[in-house]
Motif scaffolding. Structure first.
Motif, short mmCIF file in Angstrom:
data_model
loop_
_atom_site.label_atom_id
_atom_site.label_comp_id
_atom_site.label_asym_id
_atom_site.label_seq_id
_atom_site.Cartn_x
_atom_site.Cartn_y
_atom_site.Cartn_z
N ALA A 2 0.83 -1.20 0.00
CA ALA A 2 0.00 0.00 0.00
C ALA A 2 0.86 1.25 0.00
O ALA A 2 1.85 1.33 0.71
N CYS A 3 0.47 2.23 -0.79
CA CYS A 3 1.10 3.55 -0.80
C CYS A 3 2.60 3.48 -1.00
O CYS A 3 3.34 4.32 -0.50
N ASP A 4 3.09 2.49 -1.71
CA ASP A 4 4.53 2.34 -1.82
C ASP A 4 5.17 3.27 -2.85
O ASP A 4 6.35 3.17 -3.11
N GLY A 298 0.94 -4.49 -12.66
CA GLY A 298 0.23 -5.55 -11.97
C GLY A 298 -0.90 -5.07 -11.09
O GLY A 298 -1.71 -5.87 -10.63
N VAL A 299 -0.95 -3.77 -10.81
CA VAL A 299 -2.05 -3.23 -10.02
C VAL A 299 -2.67 -2.05 -10.77
O VAL A 299 -2.03 -1.45 -11.63
N VAL A 300 -3.92 -1.77 -10.45
CA VAL A 300 -4.62 -0.66 -11.10
C VAL A 300 -4.74 0.49 -10.10
O VAL A 300 -5.43 0.36 -9.08
N GLY A 301 -4.05 1.58 -10.38
CA GLY A 301 -4.13 2.76 -9.53
C GLY A 301 -5.42 3.52 -9.78
O GLY A 301 -6.16 3.21 -10.71
N ALA A 302 -5.67 4.51 -8.91
CA ALA A 302 -6.90 5.29 -9.02
C ALA A 302 -7.02 5.95 -10.39
O ALA A 302 -8.06 5.88 -11.04
N ALA A 303 -5.92 6.57 -10.85
CA ALA A 303 -5.94 7.30 -12.12
C ALA A 303 -6.20 6.35 -13.28
O ALA A 303 -6.96 6.65 -14.20
N ASP B 332 -11.97 -0.93 -3.79
CA ASP B 332 -10.68 -1.11 -3.14
C ASP B 332 -10.89 -1.57 -1.70
O ASP B 332 -10.74 -0.81 -0.75
N ALA B 333 -11.19 -2.88 -1.56
CA ALA B 333 -11.61 -3.42 -0.26
C ALA B 333 -10.53 -3.27 0.80
O ALA B 333 -10.82 -2.95 1.95
N ASP B 334 -9.24 -3.47 0.43
CA ASP B 334 -8.17 -3.39 1.42
C ASP B 334 -7.61 -1.97 1.59
O ASP B 334 -6.59 -1.77 2.24
N GLU B 335 -8.26 -1.00 0.95
CA GLU B 335 -7.86 0.42 1.06
C GLU B 335 -6.39 0.64 0.77
O GLU B 335 -5.72 1.46 1.39
N SER B 336 -5.86 -0.08 -0.20
CA SER B 336 -4.45 0.02 -0.52
C SER B 336 -4.18 1.16 -1.50
O SER B 336 -3.03 1.52 -1.73
N THR B 340 -6.31 -4.79 -7.01
CA THR B 340 -5.57 -6.00 -7.35
C THR B 340 -6.56 -7.14 -7.54
O THR B 340 -7.75 -6.98 -7.31
N ALA B 341 -6.01 -8.28 -7.92
CA ALA B 341 -6.86 -9.45 -8.13
C ALA B 341 -7.64 -9.79 -6.86
O ALA B 341 -8.77 -10.25 -6.91
N SER B 342 -7.02 -9.52 -5.69
CA SER B 342 -7.70 -9.86 -4.44
C SER B 342 -8.91 -8.96 -4.21
O SER B 342 -9.92 -9.40 -3.65
N ASP B 343 -8.81 -7.69 -4.65
CA ASP B 343 -9.98 -6.80 -4.55
C ASP B 343 -11.13 -7.32 -5.39
O ASP B 343 -12.29 -7.29 -4.99
N ILE B 344 -10.77 -7.79 -6.59
CA ILE B 344 -11.78 -8.31 -7.51
C ILE B 344 -12.44 -9.54 -6.91
O ILE B 344 -13.66 -9.73 -6.96
N MET B 345 -11.60 -10.40 -6.31
CA MET B 345 -12.08 -11.62 -5.66
C MET B 345 -13.04 -11.26 -4.54
O MET B 345 -14.12 -11.85 -4.42
N ALA B 346 -12.65 -10.28 -3.73
CA ALA B 346 -13.47 -9.85 -2.59
C ALA B 346 -14.84 -9.40 -3.07
O ALA B 346 -15.87 -9.73 -2.47
N GLN B 347 -14.83 -8.69 -4.18
CA GLN B 347 -16.07 -8.19 -4.78
C GLN B 347 -16.98 -9.35 -5.16
O GLN B 347 -18.17 -9.35 -4.88
#
Lengths: 353, 353
Positions: A2-4, A298-303, B332-336, B340-347
């Protein structure tokens, strides 16, 4: 993970970025509610010569008044030229005549708005062709006036809204403004309906008083005029009537045109809202995630998510994105995939060397 | 700090993300040329009930044909009803008469297109009011037809382009397609001009042959009709003439309307291009950088830059962004701060539970 990305706080003087990173994660939700991004486009450049020096900013309303003035000049030239032309060939125009100058101007207005009553008609081949030229150029001019008037009314409306807001200061201003923003087009339509109703009422009263029509005929003539139908069985025949008609026909036809523009806008907006709603409520899949991941990290940011969804809504196109991406790559001097203060510096140095 | 976001390759099976990171940096420029983002909006949902099950995708052209059919039904109802109404009150309509059914349909068309020659006019109060109702509803219908016809022509044009592309296969197809894309509106305008010229030629020939007008008068009547001016000194008076007029007036007025729509689009596009050019060529400052940094990580990523610039160009608004951001935060379930794929899974899990 997160936030890295918080490696180099841009304008903060903090020595330890790690401590800030934790704060950032905590305030994440709050901050994202107030997306900063670019300033709302309140300012447009006065000239677009992108290659010259940076153009000075100018209020959009200043630019609007400028272009309104321009349209007024076009209209004056058109009507002046039209009146002179039709006055010169007045013997080749047959029909009910009043004052020759008023008649020429009236004929010009009836032609440019395509009302075409037929109470005055060209009676020789050259004048017929002249009328053809004037109706086509007049239509283009009316289109131009319509588009500028639409912008102008929006401005007037916004000033009225600000005044209304000052009166209702006890209300929750933010909620009030949001309400207005959401229903902007609806309010514009109401405004156009009110203006049009007043114009129709004034026209009906005038026609029944000055042109001696009974009330049904007056209303029928009003409808026939603002729609530019102009059967011509009822029209303005007196000198005073035609002087009034010159202003009234122009405002009336433009008023109805505006109303139709706003109704069309209302439909488009409703359709877009429905589409946006559908795009936002449909479930995201892993395929969507992969497609939205612009920089393949590998991740989708807000923008990235915003761009993906706005593209799906049809608000922006691949061409728009490609155009800006090209500029991004040019700016990204160190090819890091992000723009930093050093990229900006490099750009400045490049220009000054 | 380059490419440091590549923590979790989404669909790749690589065990060591670090080695991949270096590759990513190398191929950075190449990859960014092909921004993936969302699919172009070729498909629209058939219904927008966002709360129901996910609607099945449908070709926009299927939807278009559907809505064209709808417009055709509206037009048929309007003309059928109009003809019946005006036929019923034919004794209250005065002027040059031919076949009563043809006259009723002709009067209906002349009214709805606001040509209003005045060769047939209502002669009693109720019929005058009826004509008022028909002209207003007719104008709305013409507006609807115009908007659908504009969409339809775009489709036809695209099919023609694909055919043209097959003929010129020796050419560089990508360059050819790009050329077409850039000048789409220009080509649409040319198409409208060609259609309109053919219609004007056919009308002039018909009027001079069937209605016995000399060539100047025929051309004058054509111009007076397609612009909906309709002075009425020259018009269709025979039964056959009016049968032809029914189709010709409708297509002619809509043709000119389309041309004006395209001209307006051309102006808007040129203005937008100039604005985009100005936005892209003006120098970025540190203030811009700070404003563009949506997630406050100190650097501006490609997606953030795209949003900032598109907003500056006026293509997207703060409301658009805020709407999508709300959805992002919900996902963004984990508020990161990233999906990510895990957010999609959570959904997915959330929905099934």
């Amino acid at each position: 993970m997160a936030c890295d990305g918080a490696k180099k706080p841009l304008l903060s003087g903090l020595a330890d970025p790690t401590s800030q990173r934790i704060d950032e994660c905590r305030s994440y939700r709050r901050r994202f509610r107030h997306v900063k991004s670019a300033p709302v486009i309140e300012f447009v450049p006065s000239d677009f010569n992108g290659n010259g020096p940076i153009p000075r900013y100018e209020s959009i309303f200043g630019g609007l008044h400028q272009s309104l003035k321009q349209v007024a000049v076009f209209l004056a030239i058109y009507l002046g030229l039209g009146t002179v032309c039709f006055y010169a060939v007045r013997d080749d125009i047959k029909g009910k005549k009043s004052n020759p100058i008023v008649d020429s101007l009236y004929f010009c207005i009836v032609t440019m708005t395509t009302v075409g009553y037929g109470d005055l008609v060209p009676d020789s081949a050259p004048v017929k062709l002249l009328a053809c030229v004037f109706v086509f150029t007049g239509m283009l001019l009316i289109g131009l006036i319509l588009s500028k008037a639409a912008d102008y009314l929006v401005e007037k409306q916004e000033i009225l809204l600000i005044k209304a807001l000052h009166i209702h200061q006890k209300l929750d201003s933010a909620a009030f403004l949001k309400e207005i923003e959401t229903n902007k087009v609806k309010y514009k339509s109401y405004l156009a309906i009110i203006i049009l109703s007043v114009l129709m009422l004034v026209g009906t009263i005038f026609l029944s008083m000055v042109e001696d029509l009974d009330i049904i005929d007056a209303f029928y003539c009003v409808c026939s005029t603002i729609t530019t139908l102009g059967y011509g069985d009822k029209s303005f025949s007196t000198g005073y009537g035609r002087m009034f008609a010159v202003f009234w026909i122009l405002t009336g036809t433009i008023g109805l045109g505006l109303l139709f523009l706003y109704i069309a806008e209302l439909f488009t907006e409703n359709r877009q809202r429905a589409l946006a709603n559908w795009v936002l409520t449909r479930r995201m899949t892993n395929l969507d995630l992969e497609a939205a991941d612009m920089d393949d990290d590998g991740v989708v940011g807000a923008a990235e998510f915003v761009i993906y969804k706005l593209k799906e809504m049809g608000k922006i196109s691949q061409e728009d994105i490609a155009l800006v991406m090209k500029e991004f790559e040019d700016l990204d001097a160190d090819e890091s995939g992000t723009l930093t203060a050093s990229d900006i510096m490099a750009q400045t140095t490049q220009t000054y060397n």
